[in-house]
Design an enzyme around this catalytic site. Structure first.
Site, PDB file in Angstrom:
ATOM      1  N   GLU A 149     -22.482  26.921  -4.669  1.00  0.00           N
ATOM      2  CA  GLU A 149     -22.558  27.475  -3.301  1.00  0.00           C
ATOM      3  C   GLU A 149     -21.245  28.155  -2.915  1.00  0.00           C
TER       4      GLU A 149
ATOM      5  N   LEU B 248     -17.873  12.213  -5.647  1.00  0.00           N
ATOM      6  CA  LEU B 248     -19.171  12.871  -5.465  1.00  0.00           C
ATOM      7  C   LEU B 248     -19.639  12.842  -4.010  1.00  0.00           C
ATOM      8  N   ALA B 249     -19.098  11.973  -3.197  1.00  0.00           N
ATOM      9  CA  ALA B 249     -19.628  11.815  -1.832  1.00  0.00           C
ATOM     10  C   ALA B 249     -19.389  13.073  -1.011  1.00  0.00           C
ATOM     11  N   ALA B 250     -20.413  13.457  -0.263  1.00  0.00           N
ATOM     12  CA  ALA B 250     -20.310  14.625   0.625  1.00  0.00           C
ATOM     13  C   ALA B 250     -21.574  14.717   1.457  1.00  0.00           C
ATOM     14  N   GLN B 251     -21.504  15.426   2.575  1.00  0.00           N
ATOM     15  CA  GLN B 251     -22.710  15.887   3.265  1.00  0.00           C
ATOM     16  C   GLN B 251     -23.168  17.055   2.402  1.00  0.00           C
ATOM     17  N   SER B 252     -24.253  16.851   1.636  1.00  0.00           N
ATOM     18  CA  SER B 252     -24.566  17.788   0.549  1.00  0.00           C
ATOM     19  C   SER B 252     -25.717  18.738   0.857  1.00  0.00           C
TER      20      SER B 252
ATOM     21  N   TYR C 239     -21.203  24.317   4.482  1.00  0.00           N
ATOM     22  CA  TYR C 239     -21.118  23.476   3.281  1.00  0.00           C
ATOM     23  C   TYR C 239     -20.318  24.193   2.189  1.00  0.00           C
TER      24      TYR C 239
ATOM     25  N   GLY D 293     -19.917   8.218  -3.493  1.00  0.00           N
ATOM     26  CA  GLY D 293     -21.282   8.767  -3.534  1.00  0.00           C
ATOM     27  C   GLY D 293     -22.102   8.131  -4.640  1.00  0.00           C
TER      28      GLY D 293
ATOM     29  N   GLN E 164     -27.913  10.966  -5.824  1.00  0.00           N
ATOM     30  CA  GLN E 164     -28.589  11.334  -7.088  1.00  0.00           C
ATOM     31  C   GLN E 164     -27.622  11.283  -8.274  1.00  0.00           C
TER      32      GLN E 164
ATOM     33  N   SER F  74     -19.111  23.322  -6.261  1.00  0.00           N
ATOM     34  CA  SER F  74     -20.507  23.771  -6.217  1.00  0.00           C
ATOM     35  C   SER F  74     -20.653  25.277  -6.412  1.00  0.00           C
TER      36      SER F  74
ATOM     37  N   LYS G  98     -16.699  23.218   0.351  1.00  0.00           N
ATOM     38  CA  LYS G  98     -16.507  23.009  -1.094  1.00  0.00           C
ATOM     39  C   LYS G  98     -15.383  23.900  -1.635  1.00  0.00           C
TER      40      LYS G  98
HETATM   41  P1  NDP Z   1     -26.538  13.290  -2.677  1.00  0.00           P
HETATM   42  O1  NDP Z   1     -26.766  13.901  -1.340  1.00  0.00           O
HETATM   43  O2  NDP Z   1     -27.688  12.700  -3.406  1.00  0.00           O
HETATM   44  O3  NDP Z   1     -25.418  12.158  -2.564  1.00  0.00           O
HETATM   45  C1  NDP Z   1     -24.338  12.297  -1.695  1.00  0.00           C
HETATM   46  C2  NDP Z   1     -23.604  10.986  -1.604  1.00  0.00           C
HETATM   47  O4  NDP Z   1     -22.507  11.115  -0.657  1.00  0.00           O
HETATM   48  C3  NDP Z   1     -24.465   9.823  -1.098  1.00  0.00           C
HETATM   49  O5  NDP Z   1     -24.131   8.671  -1.824  1.00  0.00           O
HETATM   50  C4  NDP Z   1     -24.009   9.684   0.356  1.00  0.00           C
HETATM   51  O6  NDP Z   1     -24.163   8.391   0.900  1.00  0.00           O
HETATM   52  C5  NDP Z   1     -22.538   9.998   0.209  1.00  0.00           C
HETATM   53  N1  NDP Z   1     -21.952  10.315   1.513  1.00  0.00           N
HETATM   54  C6  NDP Z   1     -22.319  11.311   2.365  1.00  0.00           C
HETATM   55  N2  NDP Z   1     -21.560  11.257   3.474  1.00  0.00           N
HETATM   56  C7  NDP Z   1     -20.706  10.213   3.330  1.00  0.00           C
HETATM   57  C8  NDP Z   1     -19.692   9.658   4.141  1.00  0.00           C
HETATM   58  N3  NDP Z   1     -19.407  10.169   5.336  1.00  0.00           N
HETATM   59  N4  NDP Z   1     -19.006   8.581   3.678  1.00  0.00           N
HETATM   60  C9  NDP Z   1     -19.297   8.051   2.459  1.00  0.00           C
HETATM   61  N5  NDP Z   1     -20.263   8.534   1.649  1.00  0.00           N
HETATM   62  C10 NDP Z   1     -20.951   9.612   2.077  1.00  0.00           C
HETATM   63  O7  NDP Z   1     -25.827  14.413  -3.547  1.00  0.00           O
HETATM   64  P2  NDP Z   1     -25.871  14.668  -5.134  1.00  0.00           P
HETATM   65  O8  NDP Z   1     -25.782  13.382  -5.828  1.00  0.00           O
HETATM   66  O9  NDP Z   1     -26.949  15.630  -5.432  1.00  0.00           O
HETATM   67  O10 NDP Z   1     -24.501  15.483  -5.325  1.00  0.00           O
HETATM   68  C11 NDP Z   1     -23.263  14.817  -5.577  1.00  0.00           C
HETATM   69  C12 NDP Z   1     -22.130  15.735  -5.203  1.00  0.00           C
HETATM   70  O11 NDP Z   1     -22.213  16.932  -5.951  1.00  0.00           O
HETATM   71  C13 NDP Z   1     -22.098  16.169  -3.741  1.00  0.00           C
HETATM   72  O12 NDP Z   1     -20.752  16.296  -3.365  1.00  0.00           O
HETATM   73  C14 NDP Z   1     -22.753  17.538  -3.758  1.00  0.00           C
HETATM   74  O13 NDP Z   1     -22.284  18.315  -2.674  1.00  0.00           O
HETATM   75  C15 NDP Z   1     -22.264  18.063  -5.092  1.00  0.00           C
HETATM   76  N6  NDP Z   1     -23.118  19.025  -5.753  1.00  0.00           N
HETATM   77  C16 NDP Z   1     -24.433  18.730  -6.001  1.00  0.00           C
HETATM   78  C17 NDP Z   1     -25.218  19.600  -6.707  1.00  0.00           C
HETATM   79  C18 NDP Z   1     -26.663  19.324  -6.964  1.00  0.00           C
HETATM   80  O14 NDP Z   1     -27.381  20.276  -7.295  1.00  0.00           O
HETATM   81  N7  NDP Z   1     -27.120  18.091  -6.864  1.00  0.00           N
HETATM   82  C19 NDP Z   1     -24.661  20.865  -7.229  1.00  0.00           C
HETATM   83  C20 NDP Z   1     -23.266  21.061  -6.915  1.00  0.00           C
HETATM   84  C21 NDP Z   1     -22.532  20.161  -6.219  1.00  0.00           C
HETATM   85  P3  NDP Z   1     -25.394   8.049   1.885  1.00  0.00           P
HETATM   86  O15 NDP Z   1     -26.472   7.600   0.956  1.00  0.00           O
HETATM   87  O16 NDP Z   1     -24.854   6.962   2.741  1.00  0.00           O
HETATM   88  O17 NDP Z   1     -25.729   9.294   2.645  1.00  0.00           O
HETATM   89  P1  GDR Z   2     -29.217  24.476  -2.203  1.00  0.00           P
HETATM   90  O1  GDR Z   2     -30.542  23.594  -2.422  1.00  0.00           O
HETATM   91  O2  GDR Z   2     -29.107  24.974  -0.824  1.00  0.00           O
HETATM   92  O3  GDR Z   2     -29.203  25.487  -3.306  1.00  0.00           O
HETATM   93  O4  GDR Z   2     -28.067  23.392  -2.400  1.00  0.00           O
HETATM   94  P2  GDR Z   2     -31.919  23.526  -1.618  1.00  0.00           P
HETATM   95  O5  GDR Z   2     -32.875  22.870  -2.551  1.00  0.00           O
HETATM   96  O6  GDR Z   2     -31.763  22.948  -0.269  1.00  0.00           O
HETATM   97  O7  GDR Z   2     -32.313  25.080  -1.441  1.00  0.00           O
HETATM   98  C1  GDR Z   2     -32.535  25.937  -2.558  1.00  0.00           C
HETATM   99  C2  GDR Z   2     -33.146  27.238  -2.076  1.00  0.00           C
HETATM  100  O8  GDR Z   2     -34.480  27.011  -1.639  1.00  0.00           O
HETATM  101  C3  GDR Z   2     -34.702  27.738  -0.445  1.00  0.00           C
HETATM  102  N1  GDR Z   2     -35.799  27.111   0.327  1.00  0.00           N
HETATM  103  C4  GDR Z   2     -35.773  25.872   0.854  1.00  0.00           C
HETATM  104  N2  GDR Z   2     -34.842  24.907   0.811  1.00  0.00           N
HETATM  105  C5  GDR Z   2     -35.121  23.727   1.405  1.00  0.00           C
HETATM  106  N3  GDR Z   2     -34.226  22.740   1.350  1.00  0.00           N
HETATM  107  N4  GDR Z   2     -36.302  23.518   2.074  1.00  0.00           N
HETATM  108  C6  GDR Z   2     -37.268  24.474   2.160  1.00  0.00           C
HETATM  109  O9  GDR Z   2     -38.313  24.272   2.755  1.00  0.00           O
HETATM  110  C7  GDR Z   2     -37.000  25.713   1.507  1.00  0.00           C
HETATM  111  N5  GDR Z   2     -37.704  26.856   1.362  1.00  0.00           N
HETATM  112  C8  GDR Z   2     -36.973  27.688   0.633  1.00  0.00           C
HETATM  113  C9  GDR Z   2     -33.360  27.684   0.284  1.00  0.00           C
HETATM  114  O10 GDR Z   2     -33.307  28.698   1.286  1.00  0.00           O
HETATM  115  C10 GDR Z   2     -32.410  27.902  -0.894  1.00  0.00           C
HETATM  116  O11 GDR Z   2     -32.263  29.265  -1.151  1.00  0.00           O
HETATM  117  C11 GDR Z   2     -28.119  22.423  -3.435  1.00  0.00           C
HETATM  118  C12 GDR Z   2     -27.411  21.154  -2.927  1.00  0.00           C
HETATM  119  O12 GDR Z   2     -27.578  20.128  -3.871  1.00  0.00           O
HETATM  120  C13 GDR Z   2     -25.914  21.400  -2.746  1.00  0.00           C
HETATM  121  O13 GDR Z   2     -25.260  20.170  -2.431  1.00  0.00           O
HETATM  122  C14 GDR Z   2     -25.350  21.977  -4.060  1.00  0.00           C
HETATM  123  O14 GDR Z   2     -23.980  22.256  -3.916  1.00  0.00           O
HETATM  124  C15 GDR Z   2     -26.111  23.231  -4.443  1.00  0.00           C
HETATM  125  O15 GDR Z   2     -27.479  22.909  -4.602  1.00  0.00           O
HETATM  126  C16 GDR Z   2     -25.604  23.835  -5.750  1.00  0.00           C
END
Ligand code: NDP
Ligand code: GDR
Length: 328
Positions: free
Chosen positions: A131, A84-88, A153, A10, A14, A129, A157
Site C-alpha cells: 500500500e 506485525l501489530a497495526a490497524q491493518s 494506512y 500482533g 492472521q 506494505s 506504513k
Molecule cells: P491482522 O489485522 O490480521 O492482525 C493485526 C494484529 O494487530 C492483530 O493481532 C491486532 O490485535 C493487532 N493490533 C491492532 N491494533 C492494536 C493495538 N492498538 N495494540 C495492540 N495490537 C493491535 O493483520 P495481518 O496479520 O494480515 O497483517 C500483519 C501486519 O502486516 C499488519 O501490520 C498489516 O498492516 C501488515 N500487512 C499485511 C498484509 C496482508 O496482506 N495481510 C500485507 C502487507 C502488510 P486485535 O486482534 O486485538 O485487533
Molecule cells: P487492501 O485489501 O486494501 O489491498 O489491503 P482489501 O481486501 O481490503 O481490498 C482489496 C481491494 O478490493 C477492493 N474491494 C473491496 N475491499 C473490501 N475490503 N471490501 C469490499 O467490499 C470490496 N470491494 C472491492 C478494494 O477497493 C481494494 O482495491 C490489504 C490489507 O491486508 C493491508 O493491511 C495490507 O497492507 C495490504 O493488503 C497489502
C-alpha cells in the site's frame, strides 16, 4: 542449548498465527503481546492461536502505550522481534484517520525505541506494505519504486518503513522492512475482500444468504498465501545483514477474477449474487499492484508456493467446511 527468544506483536492476527506456528516448529521460545481485552475473552479474540496458547507466553500490551511495550520488552529481552501489530484495514483508515495514523506510527516507534533501549542487538522485522506504492509509478513494483500512498494506512506504513530504516542507519540495529503484497488465507479477517468473497460464496452455497455487496471489482492485487509470506519474514532476520525486501507472487488479478473463481468453486454463477455497491468504494483507490520479488528470490532463496487458483480454492473449501461443521 537455550532456546532463542522471539517477541511477536500482533500474534493473534492472521500473520501472527502462521508465524508462531513456524517459529515453534523451529524451536523458538515464543512470546506475544495482545490487547488486554483479548485476554478477557480469549475464545472470541484469540481464535486464530487457540491451538498454540499452551506453547507460547502472552502479555497484555497496546500499541498506544509506550510503557506497556517497554515493560514487555524488558521482561522478555528477545533476540528477534516481528512487529506485525497495526490497524491493518485500509477502508477503516479513511473513517478514522487519526487513530490509524497515531496507532500505527507511534506503535512502531515505541517498539523500535524499546528494543533499542533494552536489547539493541535484537533483530527486528517491520510489516511494511505494498500500500506504500499506492498510485505506483511503475509496474511491477520493486524495492526502488517510489512510494505514493493513497490512504492514511499507506501513509502510516511509509512512516513505519522510514522509522525502521532509520533505526538501522542511525543506531546500527538489525532492522528489516518486509514490503509484503496482499496475502490471504482461511484465517484472513472477514472485512478484507478475499475473505468476504469466500465466506459469502460458502454462505450462498449453503442457502444462508443470497447477495454479496462489493465495491470496486476492477482493482487489481498481487495475492499470495500468508503461510508462504511468514517464511520470508523469518528468512530476512537470518541473513548476515539487515535489508528491505519486496515479498509478492509477481502476478496480478482483479477482484472480479477472484469473485468469478470463488463462486465457480462453490458451483455458483457470481452474476446472480454480486451487487456493486458504492458504499464500499474508497475515497482514493489503489488500482494496480504487482510485486517484483526477484531480490527476495536471489538473496533469501524465497519464492511463493501457493498459486492464485489454489489460494482461492483453499479459502472457499475452508469456509464451506466451517459452515458444515457448525451445523453438526
Ligand atoms: P491482522 O489485522 O490480521 O492482525 C493485526 C494484529 O494487530 C492483530 O493481532 C491486532 O490485535 C493487532 N493490533 C491492532 N491494533 C492494536 C493495538 N492498538 N495494540 C495492540 N495490537 C493491535 O493483520 P495481518 O496479520 O494480515 O497483517 C500483519 C501486519 O502486516 C499488519 O501490520 C498489516 O498492516 C501488515 N500487512 C499485511 C498484509 C496482508 O496482506 N495481510 C500485507 C502487507 C502488510 P486485535 O486482534 O486485538 O485487533
Ligand atoms: P487492501 O485489501 O486494501 O489491498 O489491503 P482489501 O481486501 O481490503 O481490498 C482489496 C481491494 O478490493 C477492493 N474491494 C473491496 N475491499 C473490501 N475490503 N471490501 C469490499 O467490499 C470490496 N470491494 C472491492 C478494494 O477497493 C481494494 O482495491 C490489504 C490489507 O491486508 C493491508 O493491511 C495490507 O497492507 C495490504 O493488503 C497489502
Amino acid at each position: 542449548m537455550k532456546k532463542r527468544k522471539v517477541f511477536v506483536t500482533g500474534i493473534d492476527g492472521q500473520d501472527g498465527s502462521y508465524l508462531t506456528e513456524l517459529l515453534l516448529k523451529k524451536g523458538y521460545d515464543v512470546y506475544g503481546m495482545v490487547r488486554r481485552v483479548a485476554l478477557e475473552d480469549p475464545e472470541h479474540h484469540l481464535w486464530r492461536i487457540k491451538h498454540l496458547l499452551k506453547d507460547v507466553t502472552i502479555y497484555p500490551a497496546s500499541l498506544e502505550s509506550y510503557p506497556s511495550i517497554f515493560n514487555v520488552v524488558e521482561k522478555i529481552k528477545p533476540q528477534e522481534c516481528y512487529h506485525l501489530a497495526a490497524q491493518s484495514f485500509v477502508s477503516y483508515s479513511f473513517e478514522d484517520e487519526f487513530s490509524t495514523i497515531n496507532t500505527n506510527i507511534n506503535g512502531t516507534h515505541y517498539v523500535l525505541s524499546a528494543l533499542k533501549e533494552k536489547v539493541p542487538q535484537c533483530r527486528v522485522y517491520f510489516a511494511a506494505s505494498s500500500e506504500m506504492f499506492g498510485n505506483a509509478k511503475e509496474t511491477p513494483q520493486n524495492e526502488f519504486t517510489p512510494f505514493h500512498p493513497r490512504s492514511p494506512y499507506g501513509i502510516s506504513k511509509v512512516a513505519g518503513f522510514d522509522l525502521t530504516r532509520n533505526y538501522r542507519e542511525a543506531y546500527g540495529m538489525f532492522a528489516c522492512n518486509g514490503i509484503c503484497f496482499n496475502h490471504e488465507s482461511p484465517r484472513r479477517g472477514f472485512e478484507f475482500v478475499t475473505r468476504k468473497i469466500s465466506y459469502a460464496a460458502a454462505e450462498i452455497k449453503m442457502g444462508l444468504t443470497k447477495k454479496l455487496h462489493l465495491g470496486n471489482l476492477e482493482a487489481k492485487r498481487d495475492w499470495g498465501f500468508a503461510g508462504d509470506y511468514v517464511e520470508a519474514m523469518w528468512m530476512m532476520l537470518q541473513q548476515d545483514k539487515p535489508d528491505d525486501y519486496v515479498i509478492a507472487t509477481g502476478e496480478t488479478h482483479s477482484v472480479r477474477e477472484f469473485v468469478e473463481l470463488a463462486f465457480g468453486f462453490a458451483g455458483l454463477d457470481w452474476k446472480k449474487h454480486v451487487v456493486v455497491d458504492k458504499a464500499f468504494y474508497r475515497p482514493a483507490e489503489v488500482h494496480l499492484l504487482m510485486g517484483d520479488y526477484s531480490k527476495a528470490r536471489k538473496k533469501l532463496g524465497w519464492k511463493p508456493k501457493v498459486g492464485f487458483r489454489d489460494l482461492v480454492r483453499m479459502m472457499v473449501d475452508s469456509d464451506i467446511k466451517r459452515i458444515k461443521d457448525r451445523r453438526k
